[in-house]
Design an enzyme around this catalytic site. Structure first.
Site, PDB file in Angstrom:
ATOM      1  N   SER A   5       0.823  -1.216   0.000  1.00 19.08           N
ATOM      2  CA  SER A   5       0.000   0.000   0.000  1.00 19.08           C
ATOM      3  C   SER A   5       0.856   1.266   0.000  1.00 19.08           C
ATOM      4  CB  SER A   5      -0.920   0.021   1.217  1.00 19.08           C
ATOM      5  OG  SER A   5      -1.705  -1.142   1.253  1.00 19.08           O
TER       6      SER A   5
HETATM    7  N1  SAH Z   1      -0.780  -4.460   3.911  1.00 14.76           N
HETATM    8  C1  SAH Z   1      -0.250  -5.079   2.725  1.00 14.76           C
HETATM    9  C2  SAH Z   1      -1.257  -4.963   1.617  1.00 14.76           C
HETATM   10  C3  SAH Z   1      -1.140  -6.048   0.649  1.00 14.76           C
HETATM   11  S1  SAH Z   1      -2.385  -6.019  -0.601  1.00 14.76           S
HETATM   12  C4  SAH Z   1       1.050  -4.391   2.343  1.00 14.76           C
HETATM   13  O1  SAH Z   1       1.128  -3.186   2.524  1.00 14.76           O
HETATM   14  O2  SAH Z   1       1.945  -5.047   1.817  1.00 14.76           O
HETATM   15  C5  SAH Z   1      -3.693  -6.910   0.181  1.00 14.76           C
HETATM   16  C6  SAH Z   1      -3.363  -8.292   0.666  1.00 14.76           C
HETATM   17  O3  SAH Z   1      -4.581  -8.861   1.142  1.00 14.76           O
HETATM   18  C7  SAH Z   1      -2.824  -9.236  -0.399  1.00 14.76           C
HETATM   19  O4  SAH Z   1      -1.614  -9.781   0.022  1.00 14.76           O
HETATM   20  C8  SAH Z   1      -3.924 -10.276  -0.530  1.00 14.76           C
HETATM   21  O5  SAH Z   1      -3.443 -11.579  -0.852  1.00 14.76           O
HETATM   22  C9  SAH Z   1      -4.548 -10.237   0.843  1.00 14.76           C
HETATM   23  N2  SAH Z   1      -5.905 -10.783   0.919  1.00 14.76           N
HETATM   24  C10 SAH Z   1      -6.932 -10.600   0.049  1.00 14.76           C
HETATM   25  N3  SAH Z   1      -8.022 -11.266   0.463  1.00 14.76           N
HETATM   26  C11 SAH Z   1      -7.682 -11.879   1.632  1.00 14.76           C
HETATM   27  C12 SAH Z   1      -8.377 -12.716   2.552  1.00 14.76           C
HETATM   28  N4  SAH Z   1      -9.651 -13.071   2.359  1.00 14.76           N
HETATM   29  N5  SAH Z   1      -7.719 -13.171   3.632  1.00 14.76           N
HETATM   30  C13 SAH Z   1      -6.429 -12.838   3.860  1.00 14.76           C
HETATM   31  N6  SAH Z   1      -5.716 -12.047   3.030  1.00 14.76           N
HETATM   32  C14 SAH Z   1      -6.334 -11.568   1.931  1.00 14.76           C
END
Ligand code: SAH
Length: 220
Positions: free
Chosen positions: A71
């Site tokens: 993000s």
């Molecule tokens: N906070 C992270 C954001 C990653 S993007 C960072 O800054 O790196 C969002 C993440 O949510 C992804 O890695 C995706 O695989 C995860 N995600 C999406 N749906 C999900 C779910 N149902 N349960 C757990 N993780 C999930």
């Protein structure tokens, strides 16, 4: 205990670059000094592939593989700032991704529980937490749509992928006085904060955002 990071060998050369980012976050309206300090202390480049590391201190989202993104620093700071308003001790994070948001939280609250559905991302993030000497982070490879009921209740829940509607189950896992910070919607998403007071849930919309979708199931 909130954790400080072990950063030997990780390279502190970029602190000056990070201070520029922090100034920008101030300009964009981030006010919580603890959050700004942690943003200054946390090396974002180690959460990216080497080919992208030189862009780590731009205020933009960056790809981490598997169609996911680390993000934007502004949004990490903003969500953290809102979450901290209720002084949480135990926090649940859905969407570990690179682990950057997790590491920011681990320096500001007592305990972080973080769930990721894509195994290779979860493994990489776990390795980073180990490297940084974090002992207050628990991780789980699972579909986080149902939260992490065994460790509930949480004083704070932060979701970094967008569902079309707020999952009821997450509200049930909030402690009294706790808050949920979550992007909600499809093409048009709104960063939403839900604060629990007994069995009342107060909803507040903060600003438009754009996150990857919260998906069901797991990837091994
Ligand atoms: N906070 C992270 C954001 C990653 S993007 C960072 O800054 O790196 C969002 C993440 O949510 C992804 O890695 C995706 O695989 C995860 N995600 C999406 N749906 C999900 C779910 N149902 N349960 C757990 N993780 C999930």
């Amino acid at each position: 205990m909130n954790q400080s990071l072990h950063l030997q060998g990780i390279g502190m050369t970029s602190r000056r670059t990070r201070m520029r980012l922090v100034q920008r976050l101030r300009d964009e309206g981030i006010k919580n000094e603890d959050v700004l300090e942690v943003m200054a202390d946390t090396p974002r480049h180690i959460f990216l592939d080497e080919a992208l590391a030189h862009r780590a201190y731009e205020d933009t989202a960056l790809p981490i593989g598997h169609n996911q993104t680390l993000s934007q620093p502004y949004i990490v700071a903003r969500m953290t700032e809102i979450l901290l308003e209720s002084k949480p001790s135990r926090v649940l994070e859905l969407g570990t991704g690179s682990g950057f948001q997790t590491v920011v939280l681990a320096q500001l609250v007592n305990e972080v529980f973080s769930v990721e559905r894509i195994r290779p991302l979860q493994e990489k993030a776990k390795e980073r937490f180990r490297q940084m000497g974090l002992r207050n982070v628990r991780t789980r490879h699972a579909d986080g749509g149902m939260g992490w009921p065994e460790a509930a209740p949480y004083d704070g829940i932060i979701v970094t992928a967008a569902p079309s509607e707020i999952p009821e189950e997450l509200l049930r896992q909030l402690a009294d006085g706790g808050r949920l910070v979550i992007p909600v919607g499809g093409d048009k998403q709104e960063l939403t904060v839900v604060t629990r007071r007994g069995n009342n849930f107060d909803h507040r919309v903060i600003e438009p955002v754009y996150f990857v979708p919260l998906l069901g199931g797991v990837i091994r």
